[in-house]
Design an enzyme around this catalytic site. Structure first.
Site, PDB file in Angstrom:
ATOM      1  N   TRP A   1       0.862  -1.186   0.000  1.00 21.86           N
ATOM      2  CA  TRP A   1       0.000   0.000   0.000  1.00 21.86           C
ATOM      3  C   TRP A   1       0.890   1.225   0.000  1.00 21.86           C
ATOM      4  O   TRP A   1       1.827   1.336   0.793  1.00 21.86           O
ATOM      5  CB  TRP A   1      -0.892  -0.040   1.237  1.00 21.86           C
ATOM      6  CG  TRP A   1      -1.814   1.124   1.415  1.00 21.86           C
ATOM      7  CD1 TRP A   1      -2.666   1.649   0.493  1.00 21.86           C
ATOM      8  CD2 TRP A   1      -1.983   1.890   2.603  1.00 21.86           C
ATOM      9  NE1 TRP A   1      -3.363   2.704   1.033  1.00 21.86           N
ATOM     10  CE2 TRP A   1      -2.965   2.875   2.332  1.00 21.86           C
ATOM     11  CE3 TRP A   1      -1.418   1.838   3.879  1.00 21.86           C
ATOM     12  CZ2 TRP A   1      -3.388   3.798   3.276  1.00 21.86           C
ATOM     13  CZ3 TRP A   1      -1.838   2.764   4.827  1.00 21.86           C
ATOM     14  CH2 TRP A   1      -2.812   3.725   4.529  1.00 21.86           C
TER      15      TRP A   1
ATOM     16  N   ASP B   1      -0.862  -5.123   9.569  1.00 19.25           N
ATOM     17  CA  ASP B   1      -1.850  -4.177   9.059  1.00 19.25           C
ATOM     18  C   ASP B   1      -3.081  -4.981   8.658  1.00 19.25           C
ATOM     19  O   ASP B   1      -3.035  -5.794   7.728  1.00 19.25           O
ATOM     20  CB  ASP B   1      -1.280  -3.412   7.856  1.00 19.25           C
ATOM     21  CG  ASP B   1      -2.194  -2.278   7.405  1.00 19.25           C
ATOM     22  OD1 ASP B   1      -3.312  -2.157   7.944  1.00 19.25           O
ATOM     23  OD2 ASP B   1      -1.797  -1.527   6.498  1.00 19.25           O
TER      24      ASP B   1
ATOM     25  N   LYS C   1     -13.466  -0.954   5.462  1.00 17.96           N
ATOM     26  CA  LYS C   1     -13.969  -1.895   4.470  1.00 17.96           C
ATOM     27  C   LYS C   1     -15.006  -2.844   5.058  1.00 17.96           C
ATOM     28  O   LYS C   1     -16.083  -3.020   4.499  1.00 17.96           O
ATOM     29  CB  LYS C   1     -12.814  -2.713   3.866  1.00 17.96           C
ATOM     30  CG  LYS C   1     -12.164  -2.091   2.657  1.00 17.96           C
ATOM     31  CD  LYS C   1     -11.258  -0.930   3.016  1.00 17.96           C
ATOM     32  CE  LYS C   1     -10.509  -0.398   1.801  1.00 17.96           C
ATOM     33  NZ  LYS C   1      -9.606   0.713   2.151  1.00 17.96           N
TER      34      LYS C   1
END
Length: 406
Positions: A133, A215, A251
């Site tokens: 990311w 993460d 999300k």
């Protein structure tokens, strides 16, 4: 002369620039495969029904007010979030050596964790996967880290996870280095290690005394099963690692703009907890003082109510199932068109993103000629694929590859 005259123009953030270009595009066949947000089969944002119901419930509660939250957030939320990650029966929780801190989504959890590691524990070397990311590098460098390094992860030729490359790079990392690890649904490749591969990664990190910073942006959203998606973190904890994990509820709850996050801290014993808590309290006090309430109240209410939690589980299964269905449909159509290359990786990957293997020239053709917006790395958001556009997208990819090879 203005005091701001020396300020240089910053580079645009690619994903936001793409999203703006998509919104301004008048072509009826346009498709947005760039922005990392869930979309329905109709291509629309989705408010989870259980979230909508809970929003109304929270807003209607006359006992709630807008007083400041504690610096480390709502305890009912942080306990529920940490238990979701580690498991209700986690020994680390029972022994009071794991706890959570409410943060400004997953990005905020990464940042406050990085500031602690650099400022309090004096760590200044970190590693992230190649690719990863895009914000990992900036978050840690802005937090004070001095040495940014990558470990191999994606084999572009095989379009697969490069375990041996990763292990070699971790073996060469200095003791104490912070290693950013994606819990599940790796962004951007969508390719995760197997459980056996995670065990090998843990062996190296344990032997080299590397610090794991997980993460977790997609727990439950990836497979539809939060327990399955959290396996890697739970294995590391079971093995005795002290670690951090940044959790995002953007999300899996669809709360993108509410910025709901949690930083889980796992220690070897409870004696260090009070000192760690005190230092995080002062760090957050100096950054943003205390977190917002609304989104965390929604998540807390859902996770702490058996009936609402079941509804949420049904929602994440709906989202993960639709993504899986679109992966299968896209691969099937690409193979029917005899598109050059192998497309098996589309269905081997999991979660929101797919690293397609498309190069920058092919991406440019897709954007300019077919109005299909995606990152220059070839990463696509599978949520942007639906039953109405999957054939168009596949045919455009087929044409882009054939044109670039001509």
């Amino acid at each position: 002369m203005s005091v701001f005259s020396s300020v240089e123009q910053g580079l645009p953030i690619e994903v936001f620039a793409l999203n703006r270009a998509f919104q301004e595009d008048k072509n009826l066949n346009k498709a947005n495969l760039g922005v990392g947000a869930y979309r329905t089969n109709e291509g629309k944002p989705w408010v989870l029904p259980v979230v909508r119901k809970t929003e109304i419930k929270v807003a209607s509660d006359e006992n709630l007010n807008h007083e400041y939250l504690p610096v480390l957030g709502i305890e009912a939320f942080t306990k529920a979030a940490t238990a979701l990650l580690l498991g209700e029966n986690s020994p680390a929780l029972k022994e009071n050596r794991a706890f959570g801190i409410q943060t400004l989504s997953g990005t905020g959890a990464l940042r406050i964790g990085a500031v602690f590691l650099n400022g309090i524990l004096k760590r200044d070397v970190f590693y992230y996967s190649n690719p990863t990311w895009e914000n990992h590098h900036k978050v840690f460098m802005d937090a004070g880290f001095k040495s940014a390094n990558t470990y191999r992860y994606w084999d572009a030729n095989k379009r697969n996870f490069d375990l041996e490359g990763m292990l070699e790079d971790l073996n060469n990392a200095p003791a104490g280095a912070v290693i950013i690890l994606h819990v599940c649904a790796h962004n951007p490749t969508g390719m995760d290690p197997t459980q056996e591969q995670w065990k090998r990664i843990a062996e190296v990190m344990e032997r080299k005394k590397l610090f794991a910073f997980f993460d977790s942006a997609y727990q439950g959203f990836a497979s539809g099963d939060p327990d399955h998606d959290a396996w890697a973190v739970r294995y590391f904890v079971e093995r005795g690692f002290e670690l951090f994990c940044a959790q995002s509820f953007a999300k899996n709850f669809g709360l993108y703009c509410e910025r709901v996050g949690n930083l889980t801290i796992v220690q070897k014993n409870f004696q260090t907890k009070d000192a760690v808590v005190s230092q995080f309290t002062w760090l957050i006090r100096g950054m943003y003082s205390n977190p917002p309430a609304f989104g965390s109240r929604i998540v807390s209410t859902v996770l702490n109510d058996a009936s609402l939690r079941k509804e949420w589980m049904d929602c994440i299964k709906t989202m993960s199932s639709r993504i899986l269905k679109m992966r299968q449909a896209l691969r099937k159509r690409l193979e029917e068109l005899k598109t050059p290359g192998s497309w098996e990786h589309i269905t081997k990957q999991i979660g929101m993103f797919s690293y397609t293997g498309l190069n920058e020239k092919q991406v440019r053709i897709l954007i300019d000629d077919f109005h299909i917006y995606l990152l220059k790395t070839g990463r696509i958001n599978m949520c942007g694929v639906n039953e109405s556009n999957v054939n168009y997208i596949a045919e455009a990819i087929n044409q882009a590859i054939r044109r670039s090879d001509a």
